[in-house]
Design an enzyme around this catalytic site. Structure first.
Site, mmCIF file in Angstrom:
data_model
loop_
_atom_site.group_PDB
_atom_site.id
_atom_site.type_symbol
_atom_site.label_atom_id
_atom_site.label_comp_id
_atom_site.label_asym_id
_atom_site.label_seq_id
_atom_site.Cartn_x
_atom_site.Cartn_y
_atom_site.Cartn_z
ATOM 1 N N LYS A 1 0.818 -1.221 0.000
ATOM 2 C CA LYS A 1 0.000 0.000 0.000
ATOM 3 C C LYS A 1 0.844 1.259 0.000
ATOM 4 O O LYS A 1 0.447 2.262 -0.565
ATOM 5 C CB LYS A 1 -0.955 0.004 1.182
ATOM 6 N N VAL B 1 -5.783 -2.562 0.230
ATOM 7 C CA VAL B 1 -6.767 -1.924 1.114
ATOM 8 C C VAL B 1 -7.748 -2.965 1.624
ATOM 9 O O VAL B 1 -8.339 -3.708 0.836
ATOM 10 C CB VAL B 1 -7.556 -0.815 0.381
ATOM 11 N N LYS C 1 -4.177 3.887 2.875
ATOM 12 C CA LYS C 1 -5.292 3.172 2.257
ATOM 13 C C LYS C 1 -6.382 4.130 1.786
ATOM 14 O O LYS C 1 -6.904 3.990 0.679
ATOM 15 C CB LYS C 1 -5.856 2.151 3.245
#
Lengths: 374, 374
Positions: B103, B130, B202
């Site tokens: 991420k 995510v 995220k």
């Protein structure tokens, strides 16, 4: 891209409206213009809301659509089971992609239509057939490859959930039912919803995917919400429980259990908090753990949204199909045991006891109000 | 199909294990055998759980993988941002599909990596980046085309949600933190989680998708959970509220608001009931209405599940990319006003008042415990 729409009720109009409102992005994704070539209706003269009917390419002839070689994708948004199966079969065989919201047709001819689609190399998609706007079939199409899905259960009929939610607020039965019809939550003939047949079709579709075998709707133990009366809601309240219509699938290595039953949920169950026309589906897989999806189970826009989401898959992915597995699991739905609330409507006597689903159905057939406890 | 895995920590091992356990179905879907050609690690001599290391195709050289023309798909499951970006860029440029759980890398180089992937005509997918096992990015990739997504908020960091859930049960802070490390819920250095940086990355990825514009993580107002003490949980309890770390995005036609903040939720908020390491994301779109997704936000199997779900898309769909939109919305994150709980840790005085997020950050910087009320 040339499309046709079979049926122009609420959902069909939603399909048309979304194209109208989001044409730029849909055409950008398609890489070409999108044209609605034909819309199949029963009566081209009928007035249709605020649409200027003269501008709609209405036809009363299915063959007009079938024979039109320019049509690539057909949105099947009728509710008639037999016509849905027959039209889809013919369209697929003519190498037209079919995107269906017709759960009766999909549930009844699941593998047969897959087979027809595969022979022609086209898409058969039906995200809209279960849980309306909630992305469910598409994730499940991948989840089934990566998990042993051991459980799948939830609220998959928005109409009955609306009614149950209102009745839980101690509103009079008659008032709620007539309001539900006015709001369009219930059809003029509400049988399919209130008897649990709609939920049964949907869980049958999910079960066919997860179990990879033919599921006959009529074999799924099903009790609707028609018997429930004020005293049942009062009892539930006194027990700090909420009445919901729960469709359920459980499986292990050799067998499965399916049901659609009014269920008294404890307050800690997340499904107890799902109000109005909303749907929620819980799922458990050995790899992914527990999942839940919540959203609008029906309505013009959410259902049409699911149909256009399928369209994006049609233009963006290879067609994929569901197959029957090599082994068949045993149907143990009737022998599943659970605690049931049983009210004898004549004497008013209430018993709660652990019985099989088979016995629960027998009580129901004798007129008892029959609610699973969970 | 030849694959490589960059990194062989928990998630990398999960990728390997799922292939081992579900090889038959994955190879059936692929239409060919799947081989793990290379696994990039820092130290090939290190012991790796119950794996017989000698049997693993370990390498310490990234160039071994980059130069191997037989490798089609690379699972990027490192956590290093700079290496993640650099390696992904090079692999994509060599026409290898990249499936990423990194991420930090995806958030920091979102559009740049899209661009590189598009030039090479390969997939860049990041479902695992995510909300772990929850199918979220894939549905959102379609939902964004069919909706103005006006809101997206939820619990997207499982580690802090575990800690907050335990602390809400009035357990001692120290005990919970050390337990979280033992259970693997927290890293040895928990900064990224407890300071909210992981959630910020995220929500930055989700915002880049929804807003179609570059989002700088450092511009997202972020407060972690490190300041929260027993008295804050007691206050929340007395108000019948639950403390959660909420990441949030709201937008209208011309502006957007982002934040990651400790938030005191009322009991009726479905997010209040999300316990342990679970995640839940709520979304609102003008067509689909409100949606929610619940599931495991991390862990070996759920995260590896998301990576393999992406693999199924790589073999089954055309690559698709995210683009920056033509217009840029204004970032009004700091001027958003909300009720905040402010505790002066020196005097112990608590105030609740409506202030801007900018002022809330200023209070936090002065050492105040700062919690949004909702």
């Amino acid at each position: 891209m040339n499309i046709a729409i079979l049926g122009f009720g609420t959902v069909g109009q939603g399909v048309y409206r979304i194209l109208d409102e989001r044409r730029a992005v849909l055409e950008e994704q398609s890489g070409e213009k999108i044209f609605v070539r034909k819309i199949l209706v029963r009566d081209t003269q009928k007035k249709r809301g605020d649409f200027s009917t003269g501008l709609l390419p209405l036809t009363e002839s299915f063959n007009d659509i079938l024979a039109d070689e320019s049509i690539d994708v057909v949105f099947e948004v009728m509710s008639d089971k037999a016509k849905g199966i027959e039209y889809s079969r013919q369209l697929l065989a003519q190498s037209k992609h079919v995107i269906s919201a017709n759960k009766a047709a999909i549930a009844a001819a699941f593998f047969e239509l897959q087979d027809t689609a595969e022979k022609a190399g086209v898409h058969l998609r039906f995200e809209a057939s279960v849980a309306g706007g909630i992305p469910l079939i598409d994730p499940l199409s991948k989840i089934r490859h990566l998990n042993a899905v051991t459980g799948l259960r939830g609220i998959i009929n928005g109409s009955t959930n609306y009614i149950l939610s209102e009745l839980s607020n101690e509103r009079p039965h008659k008032e709620v039912m007539s309001e539900a019809k006015t709001l369009g939550v219930l059809e003029e003939d509400p049988t399919d919803d209130v008897e649990g047949y709609d939920a049964r079709r949907k869980i049958a579709i999910l079960a066919a995917i997860v179990l990879a075998q033919e599921i006959e709707g009529k074999n799924i133990p099903t009790i609707g919400i028609t018997g429930l009366a004020e005293e049942d809601f009062l009892w539930a309240k006194s027990e700090n429980r909420t009445l919901k219509l729960i469709a359920s699938l459980a499986q292990d290595d050799s067998s499965y259990q399916l049901s659609v039953l009014p269920t008294a949920l404890t307050a800690s169950n997340p499904l107890a908090g799902v109000g109005g026309v909303k749907n929620q589906i819980q799922m458990t897989g050995d790899t992914i753990g527990s999942l839940a999806f919540y959203g609008s189970g029906g309505g013009m826009y959410p259902t049409a949204h699911a149909l256009w989401a399928d369209y994006l898959e049609v233009i963006g992915s290879k067609p994929a199909y569901y197959y029957k597995g090599s082994s068949k699991k045993e149907d143990l739905s009737l022998s599943r045991e659970a605690e049931f609330y049983l009210r004898n409507p004549e004497e008013g006597l209430v018993t709660v006891k652990k019985i099989s689903v088979k016995d629960a159905l027998a009580f129901r057939n004798q007129g008892f109000v029959t609610i699973e406890l969970e």
